[in-house]
Scaffold this motif. Structure first.
Motif, PDB file in Angstrom:
ATOM      1  N   GLU A 341       0.844  -1.188   0.000  1.00 35.46           N
ATOM      2  CA  GLU A 341       0.000   0.000   0.000  1.00 35.46           C
ATOM      3  C   GLU A 341       0.882   1.241   0.000  1.00 35.46           C
ATOM      4  O   GLU A 341       1.975   1.241   0.570  1.00 35.46           O
ATOM      5  CB  GLU A 341      -0.923   0.016   1.229  1.00 35.46           C
ATOM      6  CG  GLU A 341      -1.966  -1.090   1.241  1.00 35.46           C
ATOM      7  CD  GLU A 341      -2.917  -0.966   2.414  1.00 35.46           C
ATOM      8  OE1 GLU A 341      -2.766   0.002   3.207  1.00 35.46           O
ATOM      9  OE2 GLU A 341      -3.807  -1.830   2.553  1.00 35.46           O
ATOM     10  N   TYR A 342       0.401   2.284  -0.652  1.00 37.52           N
ATOM     11  CA  TYR A 342       1.158   3.528  -0.741  1.00 37.52           C
ATOM     12  C   TYR A 342       0.465   4.597   0.099  1.00 37.52           C
ATOM     13  O   TYR A 342      -0.728   4.872  -0.089  1.00 37.52           O
ATOM     14  CB  TYR A 342       1.282   3.969  -2.195  1.00 37.52           C
ATOM     15  CG  TYR A 342       2.038   2.972  -3.044  1.00 37.52           C
ATOM     16  CD1 TYR A 342       3.431   3.003  -3.100  1.00 37.52           C
ATOM     17  CD2 TYR A 342       1.366   1.984  -3.745  1.00 37.52           C
ATOM     18  CE1 TYR A 342       4.134   2.076  -3.859  1.00 37.52           C
ATOM     19  CE2 TYR A 342       2.067   1.050  -4.510  1.00 37.52           C
ATOM     20  CZ  TYR A 342       3.444   1.102  -4.560  1.00 37.52           C
ATOM     21  OH  TYR A 342       4.138   0.181  -5.297  1.00 37.52           O
ATOM     22  N   GLY A 343       1.226   5.171   1.028  1.00 37.94           N
ATOM     23  CA  GLY A 343       0.657   6.165   1.921  1.00 37.94           C
ATOM     24  C   GLY A 343       0.309   7.454   1.230  1.00 37.94           C
ATOM     25  O   GLY A 343      -0.701   8.083   1.534  1.00 37.94           O
ATOM     26  N   SER A 344       1.134   7.886   0.286  1.00 37.97           N
ATOM     27  CA  SER A 344       0.845   9.127  -0.434  1.00 37.97           C
ATOM     28  C   SER A 344       1.165   8.908  -1.903  1.00 37.97           C
ATOM     29  O   SER A 344       0.497   8.143  -2.582  1.00 37.97           O
ATOM     30  CB  SER A 344       1.667  10.275   0.157  1.00 37.97           C
ATOM     31  OG  SER A 344       3.055   9.944   0.186  1.00 37.97           O
ATOM     32  N   HIS A 374      10.724   5.387   2.932  1.00 38.89           N
ATOM     33  CA  HIS A 374      10.370   4.863   4.244  1.00 38.89           C
ATOM     34  C   HIS A 374       9.198   3.892   4.120  1.00 38.89           C
ATOM     35  O   HIS A 374       8.362   4.020   3.235  1.00 38.89           O
ATOM     36  CB  HIS A 374      10.015   6.007   5.188  1.00 38.89           C
ATOM     37  CG  HIS A 374      11.128   6.996   5.359  1.00 38.89           C
ATOM     38  ND1 HIS A 374      12.237   6.739   6.117  1.00 38.89           N
ATOM     39  CD2 HIS A 374      11.297   8.239   4.841  1.00 38.89           C
ATOM     40  CE1 HIS A 374      13.058   7.783   6.081  1.00 38.89           C
ATOM     41  NE2 HIS A 374      12.513   8.708   5.308  1.00 38.89           N
ATOM     42  N   TYR A 375       9.159   2.945   5.025  1.00 38.86           N
ATOM     43  CA  TYR A 375       8.135   1.909   4.960  1.00 38.86           C
ATOM     44  C   TYR A 375       7.848   1.394   6.359  1.00 38.86           C
ATOM     45  O   TYR A 375       8.600   1.640   7.313  1.00 38.86           O
ATOM     46  CB  TYR A 375       8.609   0.743   4.081  1.00 38.86           C
ATOM     47  CG  TYR A 375       9.852   0.074   4.637  1.00 38.86           C
ATOM     48  CD1 TYR A 375       9.749  -0.951   5.582  1.00 38.86           C
ATOM     49  CD2 TYR A 375      11.121   0.485   4.258  1.00 38.86           C
ATOM     50  CE1 TYR A 375      10.871  -1.540   6.126  1.00 38.86           C
ATOM     51  CE2 TYR A 375      12.254  -0.094   4.788  1.00 38.86           C
ATOM     52  CZ  TYR A 375      12.131  -1.110   5.718  1.00 38.86           C
ATOM     53  OH  TYR A 375      13.257  -1.678   6.262  1.00 38.86           O
ATOM     54  N   GLN A 376       6.773   0.670   6.494  1.00 42.78           N
ATOM     55  CA  GLN A 376       6.495  -0.076   7.714  1.00 42.78           C
ATOM     56  C   GLN A 376       5.746  -1.347   7.344  1.00 42.78           C
ATOM     57  O   GLN A 376       5.039  -1.395   6.338  1.00 42.78           O
ATOM     58  CB  GLN A 376       5.710   0.754   8.724  1.00 42.78           C
ATOM     59  CG  GLN A 376       4.402   1.313   8.225  1.00 42.78           C
ATOM     60  CD  GLN A 376       3.658   2.049   9.333  1.00 42.78           C
ATOM     61  OE1 GLN A 376       3.457   1.496  10.423  1.00 42.78           O
ATOM     62  NE2 GLN A 376       3.255   3.287   9.067  1.00 42.78           N
ATOM     63  N   ILE A 383       3.565  -1.053   3.893  1.00 35.08           N
ATOM     64  CA  ILE A 383       3.104   0.308   3.646  1.00 35.08           C
ATOM     65  C   ILE A 383       4.293   1.183   3.260  1.00 35.08           C
ATOM     66  O   ILE A 383       5.248   1.323   4.029  1.00 35.08           O
ATOM     67  CB  ILE A 383       2.399   0.887   4.880  1.00 35.08           C
ATOM     68  CG1 ILE A 383       1.224  -0.008   5.287  1.00 35.08           C
ATOM     69  CG2 ILE A 383       1.913   2.311   4.618  1.00 35.08           C
ATOM     70  CD1 ILE A 383       0.603   0.348   6.614  1.00 35.08           C
ATOM     71  N   GLU A 385       5.596   4.744   2.769  1.00 32.63           N
ATOM     72  CA  GLU A 385       5.159   6.053   3.267  1.00 32.63           C
ATOM     73  C   GLU A 385       5.668   7.192   2.396  1.00 32.63           C
ATOM     74  O   GLU A 385       6.605   7.041   1.652  1.00 32.63           O
ATOM     75  CB  GLU A 385       5.633   6.230   4.717  1.00 32.63           C
ATOM     76  CG  GLU A 385       5.091   5.160   5.655  1.00 32.63           C
ATOM     77  CD  GLU A 385       5.663   5.237   7.037  1.00 32.63           C
ATOM     78  OE1 GLU A 385       6.805   5.747   7.187  1.00 32.63           O
ATOM     79  OE2 GLU A 385       4.987   4.817   7.997  1.00 32.63           O
TER      80      GLU A 385
END
Length: 385
Positions: A341-344, A374-376, A383, A385
């Motif tokens: 998933e892509y945060g932005s 960056h990721y989580q 994700i 970020e």
């Protein structure tokens, strides 16, 4: 020269903070030269033409980073870059080194499987499900890498897929139509009745008969597979996939036909193939070795390419060559069985380099830090970020 890991890390630390003596630097250089001659380094030729050049550039880059640090952040810089110099020098104890480039920034990383932490995800493996004509499904053994379809269905070592009792009671009808399916995080091989070998990549499906007809050989593919087709001057071999048919007499090629990919790619390694659009009245095209066709909206284009990045997965490698970030993430998503998933916004970097697929997800993602991505990880969700 034999140096313990602790000695190498101590010398690396001294080199970064500038306290290394001339004799210690010479000692470090001799040891590193020895490791560079052991043929364990894989080079991205756009970065370095040989191991010596790779070593020089890596050391220079590390020193530049250390020198750029302000005094109050020197220790932080040293800690940040120590893993990279360790990765450069501890090659003798590791499987190898991969070089990844991101928008002309490159960093060498260890090609090994580290101990997993609580959120890490291991790489995929040999996983597949075989579906018979009567609807029965068999979870194929993860200790084997492939099956052979003949009078019986067996693993590559000759052991039966069904087991003795079930194999005896199996009817002819049961194996007329077979489907091999790999999940995310799975690959598997199948040797077809004519001797053709097929490597199935993650999240893919191959439908094929237990025995081919007398006048043709036809299989259906969803996803990605590498074909090594047994030669036959009278029996064409056809692969039907997502709006196209590939026809060959005997050759090696790769077809990428995932539903979530915009185009269908056919990459020819050797021999010749004909690619025919499945809709409209467009003429088929013929590929020569080193060419790739791309089918988009019923239209086929052909280009000369380096085939290596498109078939590296068969040999257990990631191989990126100016690969867009999102395309690279789709490969990672399938191999590690995660949802991305892509945060932005989606990063616009392109990536080039090679590394083993036999590494954990965090090891791959650690490479992305050089471009400040960056990721989580939350369970099976990655994700960006």
């Amino acid at each position: 020269m034999d140096l313990a890991r602790s000695e190498i890390e101590a010398l690396a630390s001294k080199m970064i903070d500038g306290s290394i003596t001339a004799s210690e630097q010479a000692q470090l250089n001799v040891w590193l030269d020895q490791q560079m001659t052991k043929n364990v380094v894989e080079l991205d030729t756009t970065f370095a033409d040989n191991a010596e050049q790779l070593k020089d550039r890596m050391l220079r880059h590390i020193l530049e980073q250390a020198n750029a640090a302000s005094p109050h952040r020197a220790s932080v810089r040293m800690i940040r870059w120590l893993p990279y110099v360790a990765a450069a020098m501890l090659v003798v104890a590791m499987i190898g080194i991969g070089v990844l480039s991101v928008n002309n920034k490159r960093v060498a990383k260890m090609d090994t499987v580290p101990l997993l932490d609580s959120m890490d995800i291991p790489p995929g493996g040999s996983r597949a499900v075989l579906t018979l004509a009567d609807g029965r499904t068999i979870n194929l053994s993860e200790t084997h890498v492939g099956i052979v379809v003949g009078d019986e269905i067996a693993y590559l070592d000759g052991s039966s897929v069904f087991g003795k009792q079930e194999s005896k009671g199996r009817s002819e009808q049961d194996t007329r139509s077979l489907v091999l399916t790999t999940p995310k995080g799975g690959t598997y091989q199948v040797t077809l009745p004519d001797g053709t070998r097929v490597w199935l990549n993650s999240a893919s499906t191959l439908k094929y008969p237990s025995r081919f007809a007398d006048n043709e050989r036809v299989v259906e593919l969803k996803g990605e597979a590498y074909f090594e087709v047994a030669g036959s001057p009278t029996l064409p071999f056809r692969v039907i996939s997502k709006g196209q048919t590939v026809e060959v007499l005997g050759t090696q090629f790769n077809v990428t036909a995932y539903e979530d990919e915009h185009d269908v790619k056919t990459t020819l390694v050797e021999g010749a193939v004909r690619v025919m659009p499945g809709t409209g009245h467009r003429s088929p095209v013929t590929l020569s070795p080193g060419q790739q066709s791309s089918l988009v909206d019923g239209k086929i284009t052909i280009g000369d390419i380096d085939t290596s990045p498109y078939v590296a997965w068969k040999s257990g490698m990631f191989h990126f060559k100016q690969t867009p970030f999102r395309e690279m993430m789709r490969q990672i998503e399938r191999w590690y069985d995660v949802d991305v998933e892509y945060g932005s916004s989606i990063p616009q970097e392109t990536f080039s380099g090679r590394m083993s697929r036999n590494v954990s997800l965090l090891t791959v993602l650690d490479l992305l830090k050089v471009s400040e991505i960056h990721y989580q990880i939350k369970g099976k969700k990655l994700i960006i970020e």
